[in-house]
Every structure is written in C-alpha cells, then in structure tokens.
Design a protein around this motif. Structure first.
Motif, PDB file in Angstrom:
ATOM      1  N   PHE A  92      24.710  13.875 -57.062  1.00 62.13           N
ATOM      2  CA  PHE A  92      24.320  14.863 -56.059  1.00 62.13           C
ATOM      3  C   PHE A  92      23.952  14.176 -54.743  1.00 62.13           C
ATOM      4  O   PHE A  92      24.377  14.610 -53.667  1.00 62.13           O
ATOM      5  CB  PHE A  92      23.133  15.689 -56.565  1.00 62.13           C
ATOM      6  N   VAL A  93      23.168  13.110 -54.825  1.00 62.61           N
ATOM      7  CA  VAL A  93      22.750  12.398 -53.616  1.00 62.61           C
ATOM      8  C   VAL A  93      23.949  11.781 -52.911  1.00 62.61           C
ATOM      9  O   VAL A  93      24.111  11.908 -51.697  1.00 62.61           O
ATOM     10  CB  VAL A  93      21.704  11.316 -53.950  1.00 62.61           C
ATOM     11  N   GLU A  94      24.811  11.118 -53.683  1.00 64.57           N
ATOM     12  CA  GLU A  94      25.945  10.409 -53.083  1.00 64.57           C
ATOM     13  C   GLU A  94      27.015  11.371 -52.559  1.00 64.57           C
ATOM     14  O   GLU A  94      27.517  11.202 -51.445  1.00 64.57           O
ATOM     15  CB  GLU A  94      26.571   9.468 -54.128  1.00 64.57           C
ATOM     16  N   ALA A  95      27.372  12.341 -53.371  1.00 62.95           N
ATOM     17  CA  ALA A  95      28.512  13.194 -53.033  1.00 62.95           C
ATOM     18  C   ALA A  95      28.145  14.419 -52.199  1.00 62.95           C
ATOM     19  O   ALA A  95      28.983  14.930 -51.443  1.00 62.95           O
ATOM     20  CB  ALA A  95      29.213  13.654 -54.318  1.00 62.95           C
ATOM     21  N   LYS A  96      26.908  14.888 -52.321  1.00 64.36           N
ATOM     22  CA  LYS A  96      26.539  16.127 -51.629  1.00 64.36           C
ATOM     23  C   LYS A  96      25.610  15.897 -50.433  1.00 64.36           C
ATOM     24  O   LYS A  96      25.772  16.547 -49.403  1.00 64.36           O
ATOM     25  CB  LYS A  96      25.859  17.082 -52.619  1.00 64.36           C
ATOM     26  N   LEU A  97      24.650  14.980 -50.573  1.00 62.55           N
ATOM     27  CA  LEU A  97      23.703  14.770 -49.494  1.00 62.55           C
ATOM     28  C   LEU A  97      24.224  13.797 -48.437  1.00 62.55           C
ATOM     29  O   LEU A  97      24.100  14.041 -47.234  1.00 62.55           O
ATOM     30  CB  LEU A  97      22.366  14.264 -50.055  1.00 62.55           C
ATOM     31  N   LEU A  98      24.790  12.675 -48.882  1.00 58.74           N
ATOM     32  CA  LEU A  98      25.160  11.625 -47.941  1.00 58.74           C
ATOM     33  C   LEU A  98      26.595  11.749 -47.431  1.00 58.74           C
ATOM     34  O   LEU A  98      26.886  11.388 -46.296  1.00 58.74           O
ATOM     35  CB  LEU A  98      24.982  10.245 -48.594  1.00 58.74           C
ATOM     36  N   ARG A  99      27.492  12.242 -48.252  1.00 57.89           N
ATOM     37  CA  ARG A  99      28.903  12.293 -47.889  1.00 57.89           C
ATOM     38  C   ARG A  99      29.385  13.734 -47.777  1.00 57.89           C
ATOM     39  O   ARG A  99      28.712  14.666 -48.210  1.00 57.89           O
ATOM     40  CB  ARG A  99      29.755  11.537 -48.921  1.00 57.89           C
ATOM     41  N   LEU A 100      30.561  13.884 -47.223  1.00 54.31           N
ATOM     42  CA  LEU A 100      31.193  15.191 -47.125  1.00 54.31           C
ATOM     43  C   LEU A 100      32.310  15.294 -48.151  1.00 54.31           C
ATOM     44  O   LEU A 100      32.968  14.297 -48.473  1.00 54.31           O
ATOM     45  CB  LEU A 100      31.784  15.390 -45.726  1.00 54.31           C
ATOM     46  N   SER A 101      32.528  16.506 -48.648  1.00 53.64           N
ATOM     47  CA  SER A 101      33.682  16.721 -49.520  1.00 53.64           C
ATOM     48  C   SER A 101      34.953  16.522 -48.704  1.00 53.64           C
ATOM     49  O   SER A 101      34.933  16.543 -47.469  1.00 53.64           O
ATOM     50  CB  SER A 101      33.653  18.137 -50.094  1.00 53.64           C
ATOM     51  N   ARG A 102      36.075  16.336 -49.385  1.00 54.98           N
ATOM     52  CA  ARG A 102      37.336  16.100 -48.669  1.00 54.98           C
ATOM     53  C   ARG A 102      37.669  17.284 -47.751  1.00 54.98           C
ATOM     54  O   ARG A 102      38.126  17.092 -46.622  1.00 54.98           O
ATOM     55  CB  ARG A 102      38.471  15.877 -49.677  1.00 54.98           C
ATOM     56  N   ALA A 103      37.415  18.489 -48.215  1.00 54.64           N
ATOM     57  CA  ALA A 103      37.721  19.669 -47.408  1.00 54.64           C
ATOM     58  C   ALA A 103      36.843  19.732 -46.154  1.00 54.64           C
ATOM     59  O   ALA A 103      37.330  20.017 -45.057  1.00 54.64           O
ATOM     60  CB  ALA A 103      37.531  20.932 -48.243  1.00 54.64           C
ATOM     61  N   ARG A 104      35.550  19.440 -46.303  1.00 58.82           N
ATOM     62  CA  ARG A 104      34.654  19.485 -45.151  1.00 58.82           C
ATOM     63  C   ARG A 104      34.940  18.335 -44.193  1.00 58.82           C
ATOM     64  O   ARG A 104      34.796  18.481 -42.982  1.00 58.82           O
ATOM     65  CB  ARG A 104      33.199  19.447 -45.618  1.00 58.82           C
ATOM     66  N   ALA A 105      35.353  17.193 -44.739  1.00 60.08           N
ATOM     67  CA  ALA A 105      35.698  16.062 -43.871  1.00 60.08           C
ATOM     68  C   ALA A 105      36.929  16.386 -43.026  1.00 60.08           C
ATOM     69  O   ALA A 105      36.959  16.108 -41.820  1.00 60.08           O
ATOM     70  CB  ALA A 105      35.945  14.810 -44.710  1.00 60.08           C
TER      71      ALA A 105
END
Length: 227
Positions: A92-105
């Motif tokens: 959750f911290v790595e994929a949701k808080l710190l980074r963006l999903s591929r679609a949002r990026a």
C-alpha cells in the motif's frame, strides 16, 4: 538535481561502466560529498537518497507493527508471525502512497506534451554538450548527457545528471565551471518536476541525449577559445 561526477561523490568506483548509459538507481548507492561550489550535497539530498533505499522504506512502513508489539506485549508473537498484513502495508505504501498507477501516470501528460518536453530536453542537452566539448577542445568522439530520475512521485524529485563518454566508456570528471554549465539544464520554465511528469507518463525515467563532438560549430569553438 545532483550532478554525478567522480569529484562529487565519496565512492567514485561505483561509476565504473561497461556501456553508455550508466544506470544508478537500484544498482549502486552513491555517497555525495559536501563541497563548495556547484555540485555539493546538502542534508536534503542525503535524506532523499536514503529514502530511495527500498529496505529502509519497508522498515518505516512496518513501524506500526513494531509499536503494536511494544505497546501490547501479549500480542507481540502473533504480530511477528503475521507476514501477510505486513506485506499488504508495504504494498500500500509503495504502490498507492508513493507511486502512481500506470493509468494515473499516463494521465500526467499527453503524447504531445511528452514530445515537446523531450524536444526541449534534447535541445538543452545538446547545447550543454556542445559548449563542454568546445571548452575541452574535443575533435572527435560522442558524449552523452544522461538524466536519471527516481520514479517516486509523491516526494521531491531526485534527479541524477552526468556526462558520459563512449570512449572508455566513462563518467566524465567535470570542473566547477562545467558543472555550472550542466546545472543550467533546468530552470523555472522547465523544472525537474516537469521532466518527472513526462517521464512517468511515458514510462521511462532514464533519458540519454547523445552528441557527436564533430558537430560543434566553429563559432562555439572560437567562443570557448576566447573565453
């Protein structure tokens, strides 16, 4: 932005390379020098580099479990033997808080914006390499301006910039004047955050601009000679 050269880090052996471009993130740990002039490292850069170490981020994410074990010792063993919740928290911290999903990026910038940003980066990089080659009186060879950024979006951008030569190959040692030249790659009109936005949108955080020094104009060489 941190200008990566053998002079600006304590462990220059990590810059040894077999091919251009030389990647840094996820491969080696650099230890910046605190030095006067362009290229020195402050406490902010040190903290940002430390945060880039995945293992340390995982430990920070697991602090709530450690606190729970301390505050509720009767459940300490159960907490220690519950790896799945720990993995969920780390994810959750790595994929949701710190980074963006591929679609949002991808939504950060359109294809046209990405292309315009890359054109501007190439234009500025070629100008830097041309002046650097003219100043050194280089007559042949290829130089690369390599710009590598951390993929973490919700933190201040971490950008490593180096000049790499195909001859060797090697990461060039840069004088303070040359580092000042490289530092002009970004300004208020084109910031590190702007580059990170288009890098994440295109899915590539390593940019390599190559320049054949035979393309240095006679005017640039004369200007360097006069200077």
């Amino acid at each position: 932005m941190f200008i990566l050269t053998p002079e600006t880090i304590w462990n220059p052996h990590v810059l040894e390379m077999r091919q251009v471009p030389r990647r840094v993130f996820g491969r080696v740990m650099i230890f910046p020098r605190r030095m006067a002039g362009v290229g020195g490292a402050g406490i902010g850069l040190w903290l940002r580099l430390i945060f880039e170490v995945e293992v340390l981020r995982y430990l920070v994410a697991l602090v709530p479990f450690l606190l729970g074990a301390v505050l509720f010792p009767r459940y300490a063993l159960a907490i220690a033997q519950a790896p799945l919740p720990m993995l969920i928290v780390i994810y959750f911290v790595e994929a949701k808080l710190l980074r963006l999903s591929r679609a949002r990026a991808k939504a950060l910038a359109s294809a046209a914006e990405v292309e315009r940003g890359m054109d501007l980066l190439r234009l500025r990089a070629v100008a830097v390499l041309s002046k650097l080659a003219a100043g050194r009186g280089l007559a042949e060879g290829r130089l690369h301006l390599v710009v590598e950024q951390s993929e973490i979006w919700r933190m201040p951008p971490l950008t490593l910039v180096s000049v790499q030569a195909e001859a060797g190959p090697e990461v060039l040692a840069l004088s303070e004047a040359e580092r000042a030249l490289v530092a002009g790659l970004f300004d208020a009109d084109f910031t590190e955050r702007d580059l990170l936005r288009i890098n994440l949108a295109s899915g590539d955080c390593l940019r390599d601009v190559a320049f054949d020094v035979r393309g240095v104009s006679a005017h640039a060489r004369l200007a360097a000679l006069i200077g």
